[in-house]
Design an enzyme around this catalytic site. Structure first.
Site: not given
Ligand code: GLY
Length: 253
Positions: A161, A248
């Site tokens: 991300h 997150c």
């Molecule tokens: N484990 C978090 C993701 O891959 O989105």
């Protein structure tokens, strides 16, 4: 300033979460302790925190940041690119309606996970990744434009991300690592570069003047403190095992 946060308790199924790491399986009980401390830290920093129950159907559901974007004008429900995560958005509209009158949504063929979105004032940097596609970024940019905010695309090559490699620390300052170092998209910001061997700490979290940094990254801590920030260190080792970072674990607004 942030006033509210939403978190979701980790599920026992967390160990089945998506991962690219070779750090082993997370320990559910330690993850729960770490999550409790995380929540308490947000409260200590002045946030009112809504805690959602665990959702066993979705191992990655503790990473609630990915399923909504909370702006000053509206909330946006996302459409995760990871198909195993898509159902995580079920029920989030009702939760967001407690805080927002305007709720937008990313729709097919767009995919977007809000871990790919970094807010910097009224600008939103949107990573184009394996999880967020061009259509998702275009939809979000159009939504933001309706409320006077701006979306800026940031193509990614390696990061899971966008915010796996960058954090906005307010005061025109950002923390960057790896492929996000020396990028033209971030010209004009004061840049704190995180060393390659501490890249995980590029995902740190500014909350009302204090930066929450993951445990185990002393050089990054020194750099952030040298830039004038108060810091709090917390251990999120069990979430790192399934590719989760500090940001997150919550929605902040
Ligand atoms: N484990 C978090 C993701 O891959 O989105």
């Amino acid at each position: 300033m942030f006033r509210n946060a939403i978190v979701r308790k980790p599920a026992f199924s967390l160990k089945e979460g998506l991962t690219t790491s070779d750090l082993g399986k997370p320990d559910y009980y330690l993850a729960s302790e770490q999550h409790k401390l995380y929540t308490e830290t947000l409260i200590r920093l002045g946030l009112k925190v809504k805690v959602l129950p665990e959702n066993e159907l979705f191992p990655d559901s503790v990473f609630i940041e990915d399923i909504a974007l909370c702006t000053q004008s509206c909330a946006v429900i996302t459409r995760p690119g990871a198909t195993t995560r898509r159902g995580e958005t079920d029920g989030i509209r009702e939760v967001l309606e407690e805080f927002y009158t305007i709720i937008e949504e990313i729709i097919y063929p767009g995919t977007l996970e809000a871990g790919d979105v970094m807010m910097a004032g009224d600008k939103f940097f949107i990573g184009i990744s394996d999880r967020t596609n061009e259509a998702g970024a275009e939809q979000l940019t159009a939504i933001l434009a309706r409320y006077g905010m701006k979306g800026i695309k940031v193509p990614l090559k390696k990061l899971l991300h966008l915010k796996s490699g960058i954090s906005c620390l307010e005061n025109n300052t950002i923390l960057v690592c790896g492929e996000l170092t020396n990028r033209s998209e971030f010209a004009g910001y004061n840049i704190i570069v995180v060393d390659e061997d501490e890249c995980y700490a590029a995902n740190s979290l500014w909350i009302n003047g204090t930066v929450i940094i993951p445990h185990g990254f002393p050089e990054t801590r020194k750099k952030i403190e040298k830039a004038g920030y108060e810091t709090i260190i917390i251990d999120v080792s069990e979430f790192r095992k399934v590719d989760g970072g500090i940001s997150c674990l919550s929605l902040r607004f």
